[in-house]
Each structure stands twice: as structure tokens, then as C-alpha cells.
Scaffold this motif. Sequence first.
Motif, PDB file in Angstrom:
ATOM      1  N   ALA A 172      12.994  -0.128  -3.401  1.00  0.00           N
ATOM      2  CA  ALA A 172      11.775  -0.521  -4.120  1.00  0.00           C
ATOM      3  C   ALA A 172      10.841  -1.306  -3.201  1.00  0.00           C
ATOM      4  CB  ALA A 172      12.150  -1.351  -5.344  1.00  0.00           C
ATOM      5  N   ASP A 173      11.415  -2.206  -2.396  1.00  0.00           N
ATOM      6  CA  ASP A 173      10.609  -2.947  -1.420  1.00  0.00           C
ATOM      7  C   ASP A 173       9.963  -2.001  -0.410  1.00  0.00           C
ATOM      8  OD1 ASP A 173      11.341  -5.475  -2.486  1.00  0.00           O
ATOM      9  OD2 ASP A 173      13.184  -5.473  -1.292  1.00  0.00           O
ATOM     10  N   LEU A 174      10.742  -1.010   0.053  1.00  0.00           N
ATOM     11  CA  LEU A 174      10.217  -0.083   1.060  1.00  0.00           C
ATOM     12  C   LEU A 174       9.103   0.782   0.500  1.00  0.00           C
ATOM     13  CD1 LEU A 174      13.571   1.025   2.760  1.00  0.00           C
ATOM     14  CD2 LEU A 174      11.927  -0.672   3.585  1.00  0.00           C
ATOM     15  N   VAL A 175       9.264   1.257  -0.742  1.00  0.00           N
ATOM     16  CA  VAL A 175       8.203   2.064  -1.364  1.00  0.00           C
ATOM     17  C   VAL A 175       6.943   1.227  -1.541  1.00  0.00           C
ATOM     18  CG1 VAL A 175       7.511   3.291  -3.462  1.00  0.00           C
ATOM     19  CG2 VAL A 175       9.789   3.654  -2.499  1.00  0.00           C
ATOM     20  N   ALA A 176       7.102   0.003  -2.038  1.00  0.00           N
ATOM     21  CA  ALA A 176       5.942  -0.867  -2.223  1.00  0.00           C
ATOM     22  C   ALA A 176       5.248  -1.165  -0.901  1.00  0.00           C
ATOM     23  CB  ALA A 176       6.374  -2.165  -2.909  1.00  0.00           C
ATOM     24  N   HIS A 177       6.034  -1.345   0.160  1.00  0.00           N
ATOM     25  CA  HIS A 177       5.460  -1.595   1.485  1.00  0.00           C
ATOM     26  C   HIS A 177       4.638  -0.393   1.943  1.00  0.00           C
ATOM     27  CE1 HIS A 177       5.249  -3.262   5.578  1.00  0.00           C
ATOM     28  NE2 HIS A 177       5.528  -2.034   6.010  1.00  0.00           N
ATOM     29  N   ALA A 178       5.186   0.816   1.779  1.00  0.00           N
ATOM     30  CA  ALA A 178       4.478   2.020   2.221  1.00  0.00           C
ATOM     31  C   ALA A 178       3.208   2.256   1.418  1.00  0.00           C
ATOM     32  CB  ALA A 178       5.401   3.230   2.111  1.00  0.00           C
ATOM     33  N   ALA A 179       3.216   1.830   0.152  1.00  0.00           N
ATOM     34  CA  ALA A 179       2.076   2.086  -0.733  1.00  0.00           C
ATOM     35  C   ALA A 179       1.090   0.922  -0.784  1.00  0.00           C
ATOM     36  CB  ALA A 179       2.586   2.388  -2.139  1.00  0.00           C
ATOM     37  N   LYS A 180       1.231  -0.048   0.085  1.00  0.00           N
ATOM     38  CA  LYS A 180       0.365  -1.230   0.035  1.00  0.00           C
ATOM     39  C   LYS A 180      -1.117  -0.869   0.123  1.00  0.00           C
ATOM     40  CE  LYS A 180      -0.520  -5.686   2.261  1.00  0.00           C
ATOM     41  NZ  LYS A 180      -0.035  -6.679   3.268  1.00  0.00           N
ATOM     42  N   THR A 181      -1.458   0.072   0.997  1.00  0.00           N
ATOM     43  CA  THR A 181      -2.883   0.392   1.214  1.00  0.00           C
ATOM     44  C   THR A 181      -3.216   1.849   0.946  1.00  0.00           C
ATOM     45  OG1 THR A 181      -2.490   0.850   3.572  1.00  0.00           O
ATOM     46  CG2 THR A 181      -3.098  -1.420   2.960  1.00  0.00           C
ATOM     47  N   ARG A 182      -2.259   2.614   0.393  1.00  0.00           N
ATOM     48  CA  ARG A 182      -2.471   4.041   0.152  1.00  0.00           C
ATOM     49  C   ARG A 182      -1.561   4.494  -0.973  1.00  0.00           C
ATOM     50  NH1 ARG A 182       0.405   6.155   5.664  1.00  0.00           N
ATOM     51  NH2 ARG A 182      -0.353   4.151   6.406  1.00  0.00           N
ATOM     52  N   PRO A 183      -1.978   5.481  -1.742  1.00  0.00           N
ATOM     53  CA  PRO A 183      -1.036   6.090  -2.686  1.00  0.00           C
ATOM     54  C   PRO A 183      -0.073   6.997  -1.930  1.00  0.00           C
ATOM     55  CG  PRO A 183      -3.138   7.216  -2.774  1.00  0.00           C
ATOM     56  CD  PRO A 183      -3.319   6.059  -1.824  1.00  0.00           C
ATOM     57  N   LEU A 184       1.082   7.242  -2.515  1.00  0.00           N
ATOM     58  CA  LEU A 184       2.054   8.166  -1.937  1.00  0.00           C
ATOM     59  C   LEU A 184       2.109   9.411  -2.806  1.00  0.00           C
ATOM     60  CD1 LEU A 184       4.990   5.683  -1.164  1.00  0.00           C
ATOM     61  CD2 LEU A 184       3.068   6.329   0.319  1.00  0.00           C
ATOM     62  N   SER A 185       2.066  10.567  -2.168  1.00  0.00           N
ATOM     63  CA  SER A 185       2.097  11.816  -2.905  1.00  0.00           C
ATOM     64  C   SER A 185       3.508  12.131  -3.384  1.00  0.00           C
ATOM     65  CB  SER A 185       1.602  12.967  -2.021  1.00  0.00           C
ATOM     66  OG  SER A 185       0.254  12.779  -1.651  1.00  0.00           O
ATOM     67  N   ALA A 186       3.599  12.852  -4.494  1.00  0.00           N
ATOM     68  CA  ALA A 186       4.894  13.319  -4.979  1.00  0.00           C
ATOM     69  C   ALA A 186       5.600  14.082  -3.869  1.00  0.00           C
ATOM     70  CB  ALA A 186       4.704  14.218  -6.192  1.00  0.00           C
TER      71      ALA A 186
END
Length: 331
Positions: A248-262
Motif C-alpha cells: 500500500a505504501d509503494l502504490v501510494a508512493h508511485a501514485a503521488k504525482t500521477r494516476p496509475l493505469s489498470a
Amino acid sequence: MKLASLKQGGRDGTLIVASRDLGKAVRVSAIATTLQSALEDWGSTAPRLNRIYELLNDSHAETINGEAVFAFEPAALAAPLPRAYEFVDGSAYLPHVERVRRARGAEVPESFYTDPLMYQAVSAGFYGPRDPVLVASEDYGIDLEAEIVIVTDDVPMAVTPAQATEHIQLIGLVNDVSLRNLIPPELVKGFGFLQSKPRSALSPVFVTPDELGAAWKNAKVHLPLVTRINDVAFGAPEAGDDMQFSFADLVAHAAKTRPLSAGTIVGSGTIANQDESRGASCLAERRTLETLANGKPSTPFLKFGDSVRIEMFDRAGASIFGAIQQTMQRV
């Protein structure tokens, strides 16, 4: 449920549902032809795919939903996601980071304990679970990295870790291949990995978090990840221990400045424990321990013809994701 992709139907494969015991499977083209298309409409496709999964496990039917049931064969598989829109790989296990830096006399910056390390990895193509690892030269320093990955649905920008947990839809394994002798000259440029990080291999199946039962807790997998090299035990560190940052921390980190695609894949980084007796998940880790103990490494990197097996078992001894089983091969 457990999902895989056959080496059929083009670059993105053909989606299949596999049984819990990985003994049989069935195509699900009426629901989704590829895993990527299923993830893009996950709210609709997941319940329908799960119904097929239940029928596959609970019946001896020769056909399900008009499709023939057939034997599950890892050699016939592509990666579950043969290509992904994004693969971001973290380094959530700080014992690995601490040892590597200590071996070269460097301190671990305080920020490493509060802010995840992450890089953009190759996502345009993944090896299937039985595909060879193709490398041009042994001089590159061929290494495995046994890791866990998760797959998301569409993730909005700036999600919190609590919100990110709800976007983790699938879990799998990866052999994140590294070419160790190419890494130092790339990193000294200060612009990250490129040639030193070739294609990775994914496990035969990805599974939904509920398949892990109590082993999926706090967005971490609490089971050992077992690695064998040339059929000799190499390591079985506990994936739930010493993981500084949850998925959950890693996903939130990756999505800090961009949405993540399915279909975004997020990696844990090389699994490592403070308890060195559990072994390692990459050769660089063992070589680092040898350097700290003896002043130099004694374990060589992989050679052409060497084999690697990466697998995770539940507490009853059943394989959860199937095994990544690969041989190093000259391109």
C-alpha cells in the motif's frame, strides 16, 4: 482466484482461469480475452471470473461456460500480463540496502527509512515462467532477484496508503533479472538503470489477495519465498518480515504525482531478512555477505546453462503461484 495467460492470441496472450491446485484450467473469452482487458473493467469482470473459478474447483465438468477444461501446463504459458503499461519496482527490504551500502563503506541515508526507493522498470515484455533468460554475455554479471509483485486496477493520483490497499487486485512473483556488472557505470551517471535491467519473468499465475488467507495482512505477504539455483536450496526469507514499506505504501508512493493505469505492476524489491540464516533472494546479497565476512565475494554470478527456480508455498505446502523455472541462455 488464479489467473494466467496462454501463449496464444497475440502479444497479450489469452486469459485463462486456473484451478486452486494448478491442475486444470479453462479459457474465459466470453468474459475477457486478456488479463489487461479484464483489469480495465475489473468491477464487472472479477465476479464473473470468480464464478468460473468456483465451478472449476468444485466440479468435474469437462466444459464450463461452453469452454473445454484442460490440463494446466506451465510450459504453455506466457506471463500472466505479457506486457504491462507500467512496472515500478521498489526496494522495500532495507536489510538488503543496508548490507550493500555497508560493504562499500557507505551510510544509509535517513530518508531511506521514510521514503521508498523505486525505479521505472521494463514493462513492454515479460518472460513466461518457463522461458529462458536471454543475455548476450556472461561478463554482464547475470543475477536473479526473487520478489513479490502486485497488480492494480486504475489508481487515482495522490491516494493514501489506506486508499491504495483497495486498488491491489492481484499478487504474483517476479524474477527481476539484473546484470550486476553493468549497474555501477550506469548509476555513476546519476540517471538510473537502463542496460543493466533487462526483461523480467513472472510467475505462472497471479492470484487475488483472498487466496492467501491470513498470509495477506497489512498489505504484505507473510510467507517465505523459496529460491533454488541449479536445484540447490539458495534462500527462503520471510516476505512479511523486515519489509519497511507495505505494498500500500509503494502504490501510494508511485501514485503521488500521477494516476496509475489498470494493470500497473508494483514490485517489492529483493526480499531480505535481518536473519541471514534464511538465505538470500539474489546473488548480490550473498556476495555482499561474503565480502563483509572475508573481504571479497566467492560466489559467482550465473552462467549460461544455470537454472533458477522461484516459488512460494502456503502453510500446508501447496504452491500458490506455481514456479518460475528458467535457464540462462546466450542470445
